[in-house]
Design an enzyme around this catalytic site. Structure first.
Site, PDB file in Angstrom:
ATOM      1  N   ASP A  68       0.835  -1.210   0.000  1.00  0.00           N
ATOM      2  CA  ASP A  68       0.000   0.000   0.000  1.00  0.00           C
ATOM      3  C   ASP A  68       0.866   1.255   0.000  1.00  0.00           C
ATOM      4  O   ASP A  68       2.048   1.211   0.376  1.00  0.00           O
ATOM      5  CB  ASP A  68      -0.963   0.011   1.192  1.00  0.00           C
ATOM      6  CG  ASP A  68      -0.270  -0.009   2.544  1.00  0.00           C
ATOM      7  OD1 ASP A  68       0.732  -0.738   2.691  1.00  0.00           O
ATOM      8  OD2 ASP A  68      -0.699   0.722   3.456  1.00  0.00           O
ATOM      9  N   GLU A 133       0.005  -1.027   5.842  1.00  0.00           N
ATOM     10  CA  GLU A 133       1.072  -0.602   6.736  1.00  0.00           C
ATOM     11  C   GLU A 133       0.895   0.871   7.024  1.00  0.00           C
ATOM     12  O   GLU A 133       1.119   1.333   8.136  1.00  0.00           O
ATOM     13  CB  GLU A 133       2.442  -0.855   6.097  1.00  0.00           C
ATOM     14  CG  GLU A 133       3.621  -0.738   7.073  1.00  0.00           C
ATOM     15  CD  GLU A 133       4.119   0.683   7.275  1.00  0.00           C
ATOM     16  OE1 GLU A 133       4.815   0.930   8.282  1.00  0.00           O
ATOM     17  OE2 GLU A 133       3.824   1.561   6.460  1.00  0.00           O
TER      18      GLU A 133
HETATM   19 ZN   LIG Z   1       6.634   2.263   4.297  1.00  0.00          ZN
END
Ligand SMILES: [Zn+2]
Length: 377
Positions: A68, A133
Site C-alpha cells: 500500500d 502498513e
Molecule cells: Zn513504508
C-alpha cells in the site's frame, strides 16, 4: 532495463492506496512461484496479506514489506502522474517508488537470483507483504504474526525494506524503533457566559498548568541506543466558536515516542499523576501502537554490514530514530529485525522518487545478505 526497475514500475502502476493491494501481491507471486515459493493469502477485513515461503527448515529469513501507499494528494502537483511510473534523469518517479515498492521489487528479484544460484540453500526464505502498513494496520502484519505463532512458524531473521537511508543508499540501518503511545484526553469544565466566570469552569485555564508540566517533564534520558523519550501534543481543541462562551470541555491528542528506559505503563501512570495533581476532571483513552525494540545481536547486523561493504563499499550507521514500522510486530516474537531500504528524502511527498542505480544496488545488497546468512548449498 533492469529486472528490479521493471518490477518496481509494474508495482507503481497499480494504484494501491491503503488498504488496497490492487494486484501487487499477485505480481510477486507470479514472479517467484516457479522457484518453489508457496503463496498463502492471509486476508483479514479489508486487508490483504501475503505469506510466500520457500522451504520448511529453520533458520527462517523473512523480507517484510507493504504494497500500500499513501494517497498522492493533488496529481497536478506531480511532475508525472503518481501512478504512471517515469524514469527521468536517472530517477524513477511515482507514488511508492521509495516507500516501498522499490524495495519490494529489489528483494523479490534478490530472492529469485539467490535461489537460482543456491537452490539448496540452508533454512527457508519468506516474503511477507501487507496492504495496510500506512493505515491503522490492525489487520496487517500483526494478524499474520498471530497466525504464524499459532502454528509454531518462527521467524529467525527479518529484514524490513522500509526506506531507512538518509543521504545515500545504505548509510543508515535501523536496528530498533522507539515505542509509540497515543493518548486522547478530554478535560471537563462547565460551560458558561464569559461575563459570569464564577458560574462556569474553564477547562482551557484548568488544563494550562498541567500542559506546561507535561511539556517540561523529563520522561527519561534515553540510553546508548535510544534518544530520550519525547512527549508531543498533536491536536488541541476547545470552544464553541463564539467569543462569549466558556467551553464545556477541552480535547487533546498527544503522543509519546519512548525509549527502552520507559514502559507504556510507566508513562501512563506518570501522566495521570500529573493530571490528578492539578485536580482535573477528565477522561483519558490510551492506544499503544508499538513497544520499543532493539536488535542487539550481531548475526543479522553483521550480515547486512558485510553486504553493504561488498556492494557499496560502505558501512551503515545503526539507528533507532524515525517513525514506527511493521518491524514492531515481528520483534516481540524474538526475531532479529533490521530495516534497510532506499533513501527516504521524498517519501509521502509529491514527486516521490528513487534513484534507478539504487534499485539495482539494493537488489545486490539484499542478495548478499541472503548469501551471508543462508548460503550453505
Ligand atoms: Zn513504508
Amino acid at each position: 532495463m533492469s529486472e528490479t526497475l521493471e518490477l518496481a514500475k509494474a508495482l507503481i502502476a497499480k494504484a494501491s492506496v491503503t488498504p488496497e493491494d490492487a494486484g501487487c501481491m499477485d505480481l510477486i507471486v507470479d514472479y517467484l512461484h516457479s522457484l518453489g515459493f508457496e503463496p498463502e493469502f492471509l486476508d483479514f477485513g479489508d486487508t490483504r496479506n501475503l505469506w510466500l515461503r520457500r522451504g520448511t527448515a529453520r533458520p527462517l529469513f523473512v523480507f517484510l514489506g507493504h504494497t500500500d501507499v499513501v494517497p498522492p494528494g493533488d496529481p497536478a502537483a506531480w511532475l508525472f502522474p503518481p501512478f504512471e511510473p517515469h524514469v527521468h534523469e536517472g530517477k524513477l518517479y511515482g507514488r511508492g517508488a521509495a516507500d516501498m515498492k522499490g524495495a519490494v521489487a529489489a528483494f523479490t528479484v534478490a530472492c529469485r537470483r539467490f535461489v537460482e544460484n543456491h537452490p539448496e540453500h540452508e533454512g527457508s526464505i519468506a516474503i511477507l507483504l501487507t496492504s495496510d502498513e500506512e493505515g491503522i494496520a490492525v489487520n496487517g502484519v500483526v494478524k499474520v504474526v498471530e497466525a504464524l505463532q499459532a502454528r509454531d512458524e518462527t521467524i529467525d531473521w527479518c529484514l524490513v525494506g522500509e526506506p531507512s537511508s538518509e543521504e545515500r543508499l545504505g548509510d543508515v540501518v535501523k536496528v530498533g524503533r522507539r515505542g509509540s503511545l497515543n493518548g486522547r484526553l478530554r478535560v471537563f469544565g462547565i460551560q458558561g457566559h464569559v461575563a459570569y466566570p464564577h458560574k462556569a469552569r474553564n477547562p482551557i485555564h484548568e488544563f494550562a498548568p498541567a500542559l506546561s508540566h507535561l511539556v517540561n517533564e523529563v520522561w527519561d534520558e534515553g540510553n546508548e541506543h535510544f534518544p530520550p523519550t519525547t512527549f508531543q501534543v498533536s491536536n488541541i481543541e476547545a470552544g464553541t466558536g463564539a467569543e462569549n462562551v466558556i467551553p464545556g470541555h477541552l480535547d487533546v491528542m498527544f503522543n509519546f515516542r519512548f525509549s527502552t528506559e520507559s514502559t507504556a505503563a510507566d508513562l501512563q501512570h506518570r501522566v495521570t499523576g500529573i493530571l490528578d495533581y492539578y485536580g482535573l476532571d477528565y477522561e483519558l483513552d490510551w492506544r499503544l501502537s508499538g513497544n520499543p525494540f532493539l536488535t542487539a545481536t550481531d548475526e543479522i547486523i553483521g550480515a547486512v554490514q558485510k553486504a553493504l561493504k561488498a556492494v557499496l563499499g560502505r558501512e551503515a550507521k545503526l539507528s533507532t530514530g524515525g517513525g514506527t514500522s511493521d518491524g514492531r510486530f515481528i520483534a516481540p516474537t524474538g526475531a532479529q529485525v533490521l530495516e534497510l531500504g532506499p533513501v527516504n528524502a521524498t517519501i509521502h511527498q509529491v514527486n516521490e522518487h528513487v534513484a534507478v542505480a539504487d534499485l539495482e544496488a539494493l537488489t545486490g545488497v539484499y542478495e548478499k545478505v541472503l548469501e551471508n546468512l543462508l548460503r550453505g548449498g
